[in-house]
Structure formats: C-alpha cells, structure tokens
Design a protein around this motif. Structure first.
Motif, PDB file in Angstrom:
ATOM      1  N   GLU A  41      28.048  75.703  93.992  1.00  0.00           N
ATOM      2  CA  GLU A  41      28.409  74.881  95.143  1.00  0.00           C
ATOM      3  C   GLU A  41      28.440  73.413  94.759  1.00  0.00           C
ATOM      4  O   GLU A  41      27.567  72.917  94.044  1.00  0.00           O
ATOM      5  CB  GLU A  41      27.407  75.096  96.281  1.00  0.00           C
ATOM      6  CG  GLU A  41      27.756  74.350  97.554  1.00  0.00           C
ATOM      7  CD  GLU A  41      26.822  74.717  98.689  1.00  0.00           C
ATOM      8  OE1 GLU A  41      26.150  73.822  99.228  1.00  0.00           O
ATOM      9  OE2 GLU A  41      26.773  75.920  99.041  1.00  0.00           O
ATOM     10  N   ASN A 110      34.199  81.241 100.246  1.00  0.00           N
ATOM     11  CA  ASN A 110      33.954  81.239 101.691  1.00  0.00           C
ATOM     12  C   ASN A 110      35.235  81.120 102.502  1.00  0.00           C
ATOM     13  O   ASN A 110      35.186  81.076 103.728  1.00  0.00           O
ATOM     14  CB  ASN A 110      32.984  80.111 102.070  1.00  0.00           C
ATOM     15  CG  ASN A 110      33.429  78.745 101.597  1.00  0.00           C
ATOM     16  OD1 ASN A 110      34.115  78.616 100.582  1.00  0.00           O
ATOM     17  ND2 ASN A 110      33.040  77.713 102.324  1.00  0.00           N
ATOM     18  N   PRO A 150      30.746  72.629 100.109  1.00  0.00           N
ATOM     19  CA  PRO A 150      29.760  72.610 101.193  1.00  0.00           C
ATOM     20  C   PRO A 150      30.162  71.809 102.421  1.00  0.00           C
ATOM     21  O   PRO A 150      29.486  71.895 103.448  1.00  0.00           O
ATOM     22  CB  PRO A 150      28.535  71.969 100.522  1.00  0.00           C
ATOM     23  CG  PRO A 150      29.117  71.062  99.497  1.00  0.00           C
ATOM     24  CD  PRO A 150      30.348  71.771  98.986  1.00  0.00           C
ATOM     25  N   GLU A 161      24.137  86.667 105.060  1.00  0.00           N
ATOM     26  CA  GLU A 161      22.902  86.663 104.267  1.00  0.00           C
ATOM     27  C   GLU A 161      22.867  87.809 103.271  1.00  0.00           C
ATOM     28  O   GLU A 161      22.364  87.660 102.146  1.00  0.00           O
ATOM     29  CB  GLU A 161      21.679  86.731 105.193  1.00  0.00           C
ATOM     30  CG  GLU A 161      21.380  85.444 105.945  1.00  0.00           C
ATOM     31  CD  GLU A 161      22.318  85.217 107.121  1.00  0.00           C
ATOM     32  OE1 GLU A 161      23.135  86.114 107.425  1.00  0.00           O
ATOM     33  OE2 GLU A 161      22.245  84.138 107.738  1.00  0.00           O
ATOM     34  N   MET A 164      24.877  86.734 100.302  1.00  0.00           N
ATOM     35  CA  MET A 164      24.214  85.645  99.579  1.00  0.00           C
ATOM     36  C   MET A 164      23.099  86.191  98.692  1.00  0.00           C
ATOM     37  O   MET A 164      22.888  85.729  97.571  1.00  0.00           O
ATOM     38  CB  MET A 164      23.637  84.637 100.581  1.00  0.00           C
ATOM     39  CG  MET A 164      24.675  83.856 101.354  1.00  0.00           C
ATOM     40  SD  MET A 164      25.522  82.620 100.353  1.00  0.00           S
ATOM     41  CE  MET A 164      24.259  81.352 100.276  1.00  0.00           C
ATOM     42  N   ASP A 165      22.402  87.206  99.198  1.00  0.00           N
ATOM     43  CA  ASP A 165      21.275  87.776  98.465  1.00  0.00           C
ATOM     44  C   ASP A 165      21.722  88.475  97.190  1.00  0.00           C
ATOM     45  O   ASP A 165      20.923  88.696  96.279  1.00  0.00           O
ATOM     46  CB  ASP A 165      20.528  88.762  99.377  1.00  0.00           C
ATOM     47  CG  ASP A 165      19.110  89.023  98.894  1.00  0.00           C
ATOM     48  OD1 ASP A 165      18.528  88.133  98.243  1.00  0.00           O
ATOM     49  OD2 ASP A 165      18.581  90.113  99.171  1.00  0.00           O
ATOM     50  N   HIS A 170      21.970  80.388  93.018  1.00  0.00           N
ATOM     51  CA  HIS A 170      22.840  79.469  93.749  1.00  0.00           C
ATOM     52  C   HIS A 170      22.729  78.119  93.045  1.00  0.00           C
ATOM     53  O   HIS A 170      21.719  77.429  93.161  1.00  0.00           O
ATOM     54  CB  HIS A 170      22.378  79.382  95.210  1.00  0.00           C
ATOM     55  CG  HIS A 170      23.182  78.430  96.040  1.00  0.00           C
ATOM     56  ND1 HIS A 170      22.797  78.037  97.296  1.00  0.00           N
ATOM     57  CD2 HIS A 170      24.342  77.783  95.798  1.00  0.00           C
ATOM     58  CE1 HIS A 170      23.679  77.188  97.788  1.00  0.00           C
ATOM     59  NE2 HIS A 170      24.622  77.020  96.893  1.00  0.00           N
ATOM     60  N   ASP A 289      17.030  77.493  91.993  1.00  0.00           N
ATOM     61  CA  ASP A 289      18.319  78.179  91.950  1.00  0.00           C
ATOM     62  C   ASP A 289      18.212  79.616  92.457  1.00  0.00           C
ATOM     63  O   ASP A 289      19.168  80.150  93.029  1.00  0.00           O
ATOM     64  CB  ASP A 289      18.854  78.186  90.513  1.00  0.00           C
ATOM     65  CG  ASP A 289      18.979  76.788  89.939  1.00  0.00           C
ATOM     66  OD1 ASP A 289      19.925  76.083  90.307  1.00  0.00           O
ATOM     67  OD2 ASP A 289      18.108  76.402  89.137  1.00  0.00           O
ATOM     68  N   ARG A 292      16.895  79.066  96.761  1.00  0.00           N
ATOM     69  CA  ARG A 292      17.464  78.189  97.791  1.00  0.00           C
ATOM     70  C   ARG A 292      18.438  78.911  98.730  1.00  0.00           C
ATOM     71  O   ARG A 292      18.548  78.551  99.902  1.00  0.00           O
ATOM     72  CB  ARG A 292      18.139  76.969  97.165  1.00  0.00           C
ATOM     73  CG  ARG A 292      19.330  77.254  96.294  1.00  0.00           C
ATOM     74  CD  ARG A 292      20.117  75.955  96.004  1.00  0.00           C
ATOM     75  NE  ARG A 292      19.328  74.934  95.364  1.00  0.00           N
ATOM     76  CZ  ARG A 292      19.367  74.655  94.051  1.00  0.00           C
ATOM     77  NH1 ARG A 292      20.149  75.381  93.247  1.00  0.00           N
ATOM     78  NH2 ARG A 292      18.635  73.696  93.549  1.00  0.00           N
ATOM     79  N   HIS A 293      19.150  79.920  98.256  1.00  0.00           N
ATOM     80  CA  HIS A 293      20.110  80.615  99.105  1.00  0.00           C
ATOM     81  C   HIS A 293      19.510  81.846  99.782  1.00  0.00           C
ATOM     82  O   HIS A 293      20.212  82.533 100.526  1.00  0.00           O
ATOM     83  CB  HIS A 293      21.344  81.024  98.291  1.00  0.00           C
ATOM     84  CG  HIS A 293      21.042  81.950  97.148  1.00  0.00           C
ATOM     85  ND1 HIS A 293      20.212  81.609  96.104  1.00  0.00           N
ATOM     86  CD2 HIS A 293      21.471  83.217  96.863  1.00  0.00           C
ATOM     87  CE1 HIS A 293      20.155  82.603  95.237  1.00  0.00           C
ATOM     88  NE2 HIS A 293      20.900  83.592  95.688  1.00  0.00           N
ATOM     89  N   ARG A 294      18.241  82.103  99.533  1.00  0.00           N
ATOM     90  CA  ARG A 294      17.591  83.277 100.115  1.00  0.00           C
ATOM     91  C   ARG A 294      16.652  82.906 101.260  1.00  0.00           C
ATOM     92  O   ARG A 294      15.963  83.782 101.794  1.00  0.00           O
ATOM     93  CB  ARG A 294      16.813  84.040  99.033  1.00  0.00           C
ATOM     94  CG  ARG A 294      17.713  84.690  97.980  1.00  0.00           C
ATOM     95  CD  ARG A 294      16.897  85.488  96.973  1.00  0.00           C
ATOM     96  NE  ARG A 294      17.723  86.433  96.245  1.00  0.00           N
ATOM     97  CZ  ARG A 294      18.268  86.203  95.057  1.00  0.00           C
ATOM     98  NH1 ARG A 294      18.056  85.032  94.460  1.00  0.00           N
ATOM     99  NH2 ARG A 294      19.016  87.110  94.459  1.00  0.00           N
TER     100      ARG A 294
END
Length: 322
Positions: A41, A110, A150, A161, A164-165, A170, A289, A292-294
C-alpha cells in the motif's frame, strides 16, 4: 554459491532500481521466501509496481500483471474454457489466465468487484483455481503481490477482513527522504538517456528460492520465542489484560494466521541476517507488517487518529518475552 548469497544478490540488484526503499525490498523478499502473499500500500508514484517488477526481472520466473478495474470478470483472471474446432472434432480447452504465473502483480486490487476478489482468493489460499468444475494447480513458485492506493475511494471495493487475513504481510510504502529522491531523479534520468541496454545479468534461479525455504524451515525457535509470538497475538484478542489504551483501541483481534505469519516471517528475517535461530528482534522487526491489516480498531481509536501501527507499538511495549 549458497542460497543466502543468491538471495543477497537479488536484493542488491533490486536496490539498484529501487532507491531508498531497502525495508520494502526486504519485505518483498521475506514474502517470497516465506511462501506468502503480500499487500503493498502506498500513494501513487512510490514505486510499488516498479519494486515488484524489479524482483521479477532479476528472478528466473514467469511474471504477469493484472490491472484491476470495476468491470473485470473472474475469467479475466483465472482463464476460461474455449470452444475449439479441430480435425478430430470439436472440444473445449482450458485457456489459462494471467494468474498462472510465478509472480503475479495484482495492481489496485481494491478496484476489483467481489466475484473477482473471490476467484483471486482461491488462487492465493489454495494455490489452485476451479473453472467449469475442473481444478487447475498453480506453479510450485507462486506469489501474489497486490497493490492498493490508500486515498482513492471512488470506484473501489474495500477488501473484506477474510481476504485481508490471507495476506502474509501488509507492506506500507512512504515517501523517500530528500537525498534519496535526488538519487531517484538521477536514476530515471540515466535510464531515459541510456542508448544501450548493456549486458543482461543472469537471473537468480528458482532453485535458490526453494533451497532457501528448506533452510528457513530448519531455523531454530526456542519455547520462549514461541510463547512470545503467541502472546503478542493473544494481546490483540484480550487487550484489557495488557493496557487500558489497548482495551479502548482494539475492536477485533488477529486470528491464529497471525501467529503462523509471525513465525514464518521471523524465521525468514533471521535467515536473511545470517542466523540459524530466531531472537526477539526478528519478531519485532516483522510484527507491524504482519499485524497491521489484521486489527479492527474501535470508533474511538479512529476518532483519536490512532493507527494500527500505534497499536502494534503499544502491544510490543506491553508484552515481554518470558
């Protein structure tokens, strides 16, 4: 030449094309060596696509780039059965899509609608795609590196989610400092003015990646390190046991995939630094890393301007190694 020497050579070659993004290069290599998928990102123009291309260019691999748009169809990614008329008669034959490559750049992921994201999800997680009831396996070396912007919201579909997982890490790319931006100007100017391509260096073979993965699998982790990784993830699920700030900030914590990702990335980080064991610094280096996305933050945290990285820093300060 050892696998580590070859990976370091790949790192140096990438560094010649990507100025001032050493951490990003290391994260791309960790994703490749840990056999995971990455979400990258950053704002436009920060060399997200260039970084992935630099890796693919210097690695013995098939590379494909998929530009995601709102009107994309699953078949545009996975491929489809086509009707052929042959001397022996007519038949349906599977025509592979761009997902069938070693390194797949999913640009602006996205922007893809839910059906396309679902098709990509099967390839990422199961290393296969199913078309017309038939399963087609991905190549042994397979990694999806997805990018997203972003700030743009129009014409985008936020990743759920669950998807993302599935990303191992990330990776966030930020603006380079002034001195590095000057080097970027000179690098691109030199590329534009170059009249000859010069000799092409021999690509790093895939066998080096597979050998590295075998060596990473033998990296030693102590019981204390295993407990430390699990406790870091547990802190995202029971934040009230660690601090009042974490309790206010975290709505939903990380799944066990986060613990597995921490283990893979920490062992890879240790191997890349020439060690045969994991120490706490390896875990702290990759934790932002991986986590952060979890994390799903509360409205209170978002209102205060608290970022996932702020939450990870607080977790690392609160959890001590046994």
């Amino acid at each position: 030449m050892s696998a580590l020497d070859q990976v370091n050579q790949l790192r140096e070659r990438m560094g010649q094309s990507i100025i001032g993004q050493r951490d990003v290069i290391d994260r791309l290599l960790i994703g490749l060596l840990a056999n995971g998928n990455l979400l990258i990102e950053g704002l436009p123009g920060l060399a997200k696509t260039r970084a992935v291309k630099a890796m693919a260019k210097n690695l013995e691999c098939d590379f494909s780039r998929i530009q995601f748009t709102p009107d994309l169809l699953p078949a545009d990614v996975t491929g489809t059965d086509i009707y052929l008329q042959t001397p022996e008669g007519s038949e349906f034959k599977f025509q592979p899509g761009p997902i069938f490559a070693n390194v797949v750049l999913a640009d602006e992921i996205n922007r893809a609608p839910a059906k396309v994201q679902s098709a990509l999800l099967e390839a990422m997680e199961e290393r296969q795609v199913t078309v017309a009831g038939t399963t087609h396996k991905m190549p042994p070396l397979f990694i999806v590196m997805a990018t997203q912007n972003p700030v743009e919201q129009e014409g985008t579909y936020p990743l759920p989610e669950a998807q993302m997982d599935r990303f191992l890490m990330h990776v966030v790319i930020t603006h380079p400092p002034l001195e590095d931006e000057v080097k970027v100007i000179r690098l691109v100017r030199g590329e534009d003015n170059s009249s000859t391509t010069g000799e092409t260096e021999e690509a790093i073979p895939q066998s080096a990646i597979f050998e590295a993965r075998r060596e990473i699998g033998n990296i030693h982790t102590s019981d204390a390190i295993d407990i430390y990784m699990a406790t870091l993830v547990q802190a995202t699920r029971t934040p009230d046991d660690f601090s009042d700030d974490l309790k206010r900030w975290i709505e939903i914590g990380a799944s066990p995939r986060a613990s597995l990702a921490l283990d893979k990335c920490a062992r890879t980080h240790a191997w890349m630094n020439g060690r045969d064991y994991v120490d706490p610094e390896d875990i702290r280096a990759v934790a932002p890393d991986v986590l952060r996305h979890r994390l799903a933050l509360t409205y209170e945290a978002q209102g205060e301007g608290t970022s996932p990285d702020d939450v990870v820093r607080e977790i690392l300060s609160q959890v001590a190694i046994a």
